[in-house]
Every structure is written in structure tokens, then in C-alpha cells.
Write a protein that holds these residues in place. Structure first.
Motif, PDB file in Angstrom:
ATOM      1  N   GLU A   1       0.091   2.160  -2.897  1.00  0.00           N
ATOM      2  CA  GLU A   1      -0.023   3.176  -1.847  1.00  0.00           C
ATOM      3  C   GLU A   1       1.306   3.874  -1.602  1.00  0.00           C
ATOM      4  O   GLU A   1       1.330   5.078  -1.365  1.00  0.00           O
ATOM      5  N   ASP A   2       2.402   3.150  -1.681  1.00  0.00           N
ATOM      6  CA  ASP A   2       3.719   3.775  -1.534  1.00  0.00           C
ATOM      7  C   ASP A   2       3.986   4.744  -2.683  1.00  0.00           C
ATOM      8  O   ASP A   2       4.508   5.844  -2.465  1.00  0.00           O
ATOM      9  N   CYS A   3       3.630   4.342  -3.897  1.00  0.00           N
ATOM     10  CA  CYS A   3       3.804   5.222  -5.056  1.00  0.00           C
ATOM     11  C   CYS A   3       2.951   6.472  -4.924  1.00  0.00           C
ATOM     12  O   CYS A   3       3.412   7.588  -5.185  1.00  0.00           O
ATOM     13  N   ARG A   4       1.718   6.291  -4.507  1.00  0.00           N
ATOM     14  CA  ARG A   4       0.813   7.423  -4.340  1.00  0.00           C
ATOM     15  C   ARG A   4       1.321   8.369  -3.272  1.00  0.00           C
ATOM     16  O   ARG A   4       1.358   9.587  -3.463  1.00  0.00           O
ATOM     17  N   ALA A   5       1.771   7.830  -2.146  1.00  0.00           N
ATOM     18  CA  ALA A   5       2.290   8.655  -1.063  1.00  0.00           C
ATOM     19  C   ALA A   5       3.522   9.443  -1.522  1.00  0.00           C
ATOM     20  O   ALA A   5       3.675  10.625  -1.193  1.00  0.00           O
TER      21      ALA A   5
ATOM     22  N   ASP B   1      -3.749  -6.227  -7.795  1.00  0.00           N
ATOM     23  CA  ASP B   1      -2.378  -6.336  -8.307  1.00  0.00           C
ATOM     24  C   ASP B   1      -1.580  -5.070  -8.013  1.00  0.00           C
ATOM     25  O   ASP B   1      -0.411  -5.139  -7.627  1.00  0.00           O
ATOM     26  N   ALA B   2      -2.213  -3.918  -8.186  1.00  0.00           N
ATOM     27  CA  ALA B   2      -1.542  -2.644  -7.926  1.00  0.00           C
ATOM     28  C   ALA B   2      -1.220  -2.500  -6.439  1.00  0.00           C
ATOM     29  O   ALA B   2      -0.129  -2.041  -6.072  1.00  0.00           O
ATOM     30  N   GLU B   3      -2.141  -2.909  -5.605  1.00  0.00           N
ATOM     31  CA  GLU B   3      -1.903  -2.824  -4.162  1.00  0.00           C
ATOM     32  C   GLU B   3      -0.716  -3.696  -3.759  1.00  0.00           C
ATOM     33  O   GLU B   3       0.161  -3.256  -3.014  1.00  0.00           O
ATOM     34  N   VAL B   4      -0.668  -4.918  -4.273  1.00  0.00           N
ATOM     35  CA  VAL B   4       0.437  -5.839  -3.970  1.00  0.00           C
ATOM     36  C   VAL B   4       1.768  -5.256  -4.470  1.00  0.00           C
ATOM     37  O   VAL B   4       2.807  -5.406  -3.823  1.00  0.00           O
TER      38      VAL B   4
END
Length: 57
Positions: free
Chosen positions: A38-42, A31-34
Motif C-alpha cells: 500500500e505504501d508503494c502504491r500510494a 506477503d505483498a501487504e506485509v
């Protein structure tokens, strides 16, 4: 993102078996990936680097 991780974590904590726990954690990750984890982490990594650079100046 916060809601996905918070709710998913609590669901996993209260799992009755190890198997159920693993399934709930995997669902939370998916769910987090969708939702763009990754954009948030970056973005967080980029902002941390900018702050570090500005503090060193």
C-alpha cells in the motif's frame, strides 16, 4: 515487491487446481501487504499526480 509479485504470480500460474491457485494468490497478496504494498502504491499514485501536474504546466 517485484520479487514477491513475480514469484507469487508464477507459482499461481502453475497451480494444479483452482483451489491451489486461489491459495497461492492470497499468499502473494498477504506477503505483498506485509512488505508495504500500500505504501508503494500510494507513492506511485503521488508520483503520477506530480508528473501529470508538471506536464500540464
Amino acid at each position: 515487491m517485484t520479487e514477491i509479485i513475480r514469484n507469487g504470480s508464477w507459482d499461481a500460474i502453475f497451480a494444479e487446481t483452482e483451489e491451489e491457485f486461489e491459495k497461492k494468490v492470497e499468499k502473494m497478496r498477504e506477503d505483498a501487504e506485509v512488505a508495504g504494498y500500500e505504501d508503494c502504491r500510494a507513492w506511485c499514485v503521488q508520483e503520477a499526480e506530480l508528473r501529470r501536474t508538471s506536464e500540464e504546466s
